[in-house]
Enzyme design. Structure first.
Site, mmCIF file in Angstrom:
data_model
loop_
_atom_site.group_PDB
_atom_site.id
_atom_site.type_symbol
_atom_site.label_atom_id
_atom_site.label_comp_id
_atom_site.label_asym_id
_atom_site.label_seq_id
_atom_site.Cartn_x
_atom_site.Cartn_y
_atom_site.Cartn_z
ATOM 1 N N GLY A 1 0.770 -1.240 0.000
ATOM 2 C CA GLY A 1 0.000 0.000 0.000
ATOM 3 C C GLY A 1 0.796 1.281 0.000
ATOM 4 O O GLY A 1 0.211 2.372 -0.016
ATOM 5 N N TYR B 1 -9.817 4.355 -11.738
ATOM 6 C CA TYR B 1 -9.615 4.956 -10.410
ATOM 7 C C TYR B 1 -9.431 6.465 -10.477
ATOM 8 O O TYR B 1 -8.886 7.033 -9.531
ATOM 9 C CB TYR B 1 -8.321 4.449 -9.764
ATOM 10 C CG TYR B 1 -8.023 2.994 -9.765
ATOM 11 C CD1 TYR B 1 -8.862 2.078 -9.131
ATOM 12 C CD2 TYR B 1 -6.844 2.522 -10.340
ATOM 13 C CE1 TYR B 1 -8.527 0.740 -9.085
ATOM 14 C CE2 TYR B 1 -6.505 1.188 -10.293
ATOM 15 C CZ TYR B 1 -7.359 0.295 -9.665
ATOM 16 O OH TYR B 1 -7.009 -1.027 -9.602
ATOM 17 N N ARG C 1 -5.992 2.779 -15.592
ATOM 18 C CA ARG C 1 -6.044 3.496 -14.306
ATOM 19 C C ARG C 1 -6.827 4.817 -14.356
ATOM 20 O O ARG C 1 -7.612 5.086 -13.439
ATOM 21 C CB ARG C 1 -4.638 3.738 -13.738
ATOM 22 C CG ARG C 1 -3.923 2.442 -13.318
ATOM 23 C CD ARG C 1 -2.683 2.728 -12.490
ATOM 24 N NE ARG C 1 -3.036 3.297 -11.208
ATOM 25 C CZ ARG C 1 -3.024 4.583 -10.923
ATOM 26 N NH1 ARG C 1 -2.627 5.472 -11.801
ATOM 27 N NH2 ARG C 1 -3.402 5.004 -9.731
ATOM 28 N N GLU D 1 4.420 -6.373 1.702
ATOM 29 C CA GLU D 1 3.891 -6.786 0.394
ATOM 30 C C GLU D 1 3.735 -5.591 -0.554
ATOM 31 O O GLU D 1 2.641 -5.318 -1.040
ATOM 32 C CB GLU D 1 2.522 -7.455 0.577
ATOM 33 C CG GLU D 1 2.508 -8.630 1.515
ATOM 34 C CD GLU D 1 1.095 -9.054 1.927
ATOM 35 O OE1 GLU D 1 0.113 -8.408 1.516
ATOM 36 O OE2 GLU D 1 0.992 -10.025 2.683
ATOM 37 N N PRO D 2 4.813 -4.870 -0.807
ATOM 38 C CA PRO D 2 4.668 -3.705 -1.688
ATOM 39 C C PRO D 2 4.560 -4.106 -3.153
ATOM 40 O O PRO D 2 5.254 -5.027 -3.600
ATOM 41 C CB PRO D 2 5.982 -2.940 -1.458
ATOM 42 C CG PRO D 2 6.972 -4.016 -1.145
ATOM 43 C CD PRO D 2 6.209 -5.084 -0.397
ATOM 44 N N CYS E 1 -13.766 2.741 -28.302
ATOM 45 C CA CYS E 1 -15.128 3.280 -28.400
ATOM 46 C C CYS E 1 -15.815 3.326 -27.044
ATOM 47 O O CYS E 1 -16.753 2.572 -26.765
ATOM 48 C CB CYS E 1 -15.935 2.458 -29.388
ATOM 49 S SG CYS E 1 -15.174 2.478 -31.005
ATOM 50 N N GLU E 2 -15.314 4.159 -26.164
ATOM 51 C CA GLU E 2 -15.883 4.373 -24.828
ATOM 52 C C GLU E 2 -15.570 5.813 -24.438
ATOM 53 O O GLU E 2 -14.446 6.280 -24.658
ATOM 54 C CB GLU E 2 -15.193 3.490 -23.776
ATOM 55 C CG GLU E 2 -15.332 2.001 -23.949
ATOM 56 C CD GLU E 2 -16.685 1.459 -23.512
ATOM 57 O OE1 GLU E 2 -17.418 2.186 -22.813
ATOM 58 O OE2 GLU E 2 -16.986 0.322 -23.884
ATOM 59 N N TYR F 1 0.170 -1.722 -12.165
ATOM 60 C CA TYR F 1 -1.243 -1.788 -12.555
ATOM 61 C C TYR F 1 -1.461 -1.146 -13.929
ATOM 62 O O TYR F 1 -2.481 -0.499 -14.175
ATOM 63 C CB TYR F 1 -2.140 -1.154 -11.468
ATOM 64 C CG TYR F 1 -1.871 -1.751 -10.100
ATOM 65 C CD1 TYR F 1 -2.246 -3.064 -9.832
ATOM 66 C CD2 TYR F 1 -1.182 -1.050 -9.113
ATOM 67 C CE1 TYR F 1 -1.958 -3.646 -8.600
ATOM 68 C CE2 TYR F 1 -0.895 -1.625 -7.879
ATOM 69 C CZ TYR F 1 -1.291 -2.918 -7.629
ATOM 70 O OH TYR F 1 -1.007 -3.493 -6.422
#
Ligand SMILES: *Cc1c(COP(=O)(O)O)cnc(C)c1O
Length: 432
Positions: free
Chosen positions: A238, A331, A327, A288-289, A359-360, A388
């Site tokens: 995190g 987000y 992303r 856990e990075p 097409c969005e 990500y």
């Protein structure tokens, strides 16, 4: 550290000119800096030197075999969330014995695979899952090492889609019932209770929520050590990174020269605040990075296809879309955009939307963003796209997956070739 900088007017990754890479390999193209990944791993490892610790890189952030191999050679463990990730780690030369397996929906096949590979621990997210792991282990005549993931009900103060440590999230077992869950797990014949785990969210930009969570869960770890002899406490990942940057003004550190004075959460501060809280527990501490390790190490190169001036907005239509980097759409992620040719001093910025061909309406990389003028055919870099990014890429609109390059000094290695049309339809068939 990040290794993207202008040298004689040309944007480089370490010693490699990105324009040359874009010309040779085409766009969209992911480029990663090996030096940045290694620097981040080693800095975190050193900052934690006062603790018995293991860094389990969160594979899901960037699971290219070359990236996993780089970290395996540094001695990293891996946090995995699927059987596919475990197989990648093994194929990349990683040690299954240093893997923790997270996720709320592990299947029988995945549990079997992990048990046979001899992973370090399942990080179980519900009691139903623990019973399932117990049953599968029993059938195989094995004992399953587990930790329970506690949900500490701490607000990570991050985007709601990447916040995981509140009671309303699907992750982990509520703090209020975790002791009973351990007691019941301890009665299962094929379960070995090895640790305790938590992970409160992603992209945290302050150390306060981490401190709050460790202060809340530390005493529980102590109790579990006395009751069940647990050997590790995983504090999850995190650690946030800086996405907003002034690279174009020549800053070589992400946060130098920022007008709002914002600083990233530095590893040194993170360690200074957490190590003294963790040391007295006398447990092995797992970290856990994911994003921290690879986020700033990567950029997505894309080329401007067309410019379109609407009545309300100017659009730069580029050849990378939301299928390549989701992303921003998913987000509201911010990525800095830097032209590969350094803008001349004094050149004004232009407010534009940088959009893809998909097409969005959600297909954008930046909205209402002031960027230096770029014209048709110019290539730009979408920065901090190492985490990500590629891993969430899809074939939507039948767009082939981009290639990936790992830069090491002045060498550029293709670590994934661009998908061809034949790759795209492999496995499909027409009946009859
Ligand atoms: C996603 C995840 C991580 C990594 O998160 P980052 O924000 O990328 O550091 C670590 N642990 C678990 C359990 C995760 O789900």
């Amino acid at each position: 550290m990040h290794s993207f900088h202008y040298d004689k007017g040309a944007l480089h990754c370490e010693g490699v000119d990105l324009q040359a890479l874009a010309d040779q390999h085409g766009t969209p193209l992911y480029v990663y800096s090996q030096a940045t990944i290694l620097d981040h791993f080693r800095r975190l490892d050193q900052a934690m030197a006062g603790l018995d610790h293991l860094i389990c890189y969160a594979t899901k952030a960037n699971s290219n075999l070359a990236v996993l191999n780089l970290l395996a050679r540094e001695g990293a463990g891996f946090d995995i969330v699927s059987g596919g990730e475990l197989q990648r780690v093994i194929r990349a030369g990683g040690d299954a014995g240093k893997c923790t397996f997270a996720g709320v929906g592990k299947t029988r096949a995945e549990i079997e695979l992990a048990l046979k590979a001899g992973i370090y621990s399942f990080n179980a997210e519900s009691e139903a899952e623990v019973r399932h792991i117990d049953a599968v282990a029993g059938e195989l005549g094995l004992k399953a090492p587990i930790a329970l993931r506690v949900n500490p009900n701490v607000d990570a103060k991050t985007h709601k889609y990447i916040s995981t440590g509140k009671s309303e999230n699907k992750f982990g077992i509520d703090f209020s019932i975790i002791r009973e869950a351990y007691a019941r797990a301890a009665e299962l014949p094929n379960i070995h209770i090895r640790g305790l785990q938590m992970h409160i969210g992603s992209q945290l930009t302050s150390s306060n929520p981490f401190v709050e969570a460790v202060e809340k869960v530390g005493p529980l770890a102590d109790e579990l050590k006395a009751a069940y002899g647990i050997e590790f406490f995983s504090i999850g990942g995190g650690i946030g990174i800086v996405y907003q940057d002034s690279l174009a003004s020549g800053c070589h550190t992400w946060w130098e020269g920022r007008e709002d004075g914002a600083k990233p959460l530095t590893i040194e501060e993170y360690a200074q605040r957490l190590v003294p809280l963790l040391q007295p527990l006398g447990l092995r501490i797992l970290l856990e990075p994911g994003r921290y390790m690879v986020g700033n190490a990567g950029a997505l190169l894309t080329r401007v296809l067309f410019e379109k001036r609407g009545s309300a907005k100017t659009f730069k239509i580029v050849d990378a879309g939301m299928n390549d980097l989701i992303r921003p759409a998913l987000y509201q992620g911010h990525h800095e955009i830097a032209p590969l040719r350094e803008p001349a001093p004094g050149v004004g910025a232009e407010k534009v939307d940088v959009v893809g061909p998909v097409c969005e309406s959600g297909d954008f990389l930046a909205q209402d963003r002031e960027i230096p003028p770029v014209g048709e055919g110019d290539a730009i870099a979408v920065l901090s796209a190492g985490a990500y990014g590629f891993v969430m890429a899809s074939n939507y609109n039948s767009r082939p997956l981009p290639a990936e390059i790992l830069v090491d000094g002045d060498k550029a290695h293709v670590i994934r070739r661009r998908q061809s049309f034949e790759d795209l339809i492999a496995g499909e068939s027409i009946p009859g």
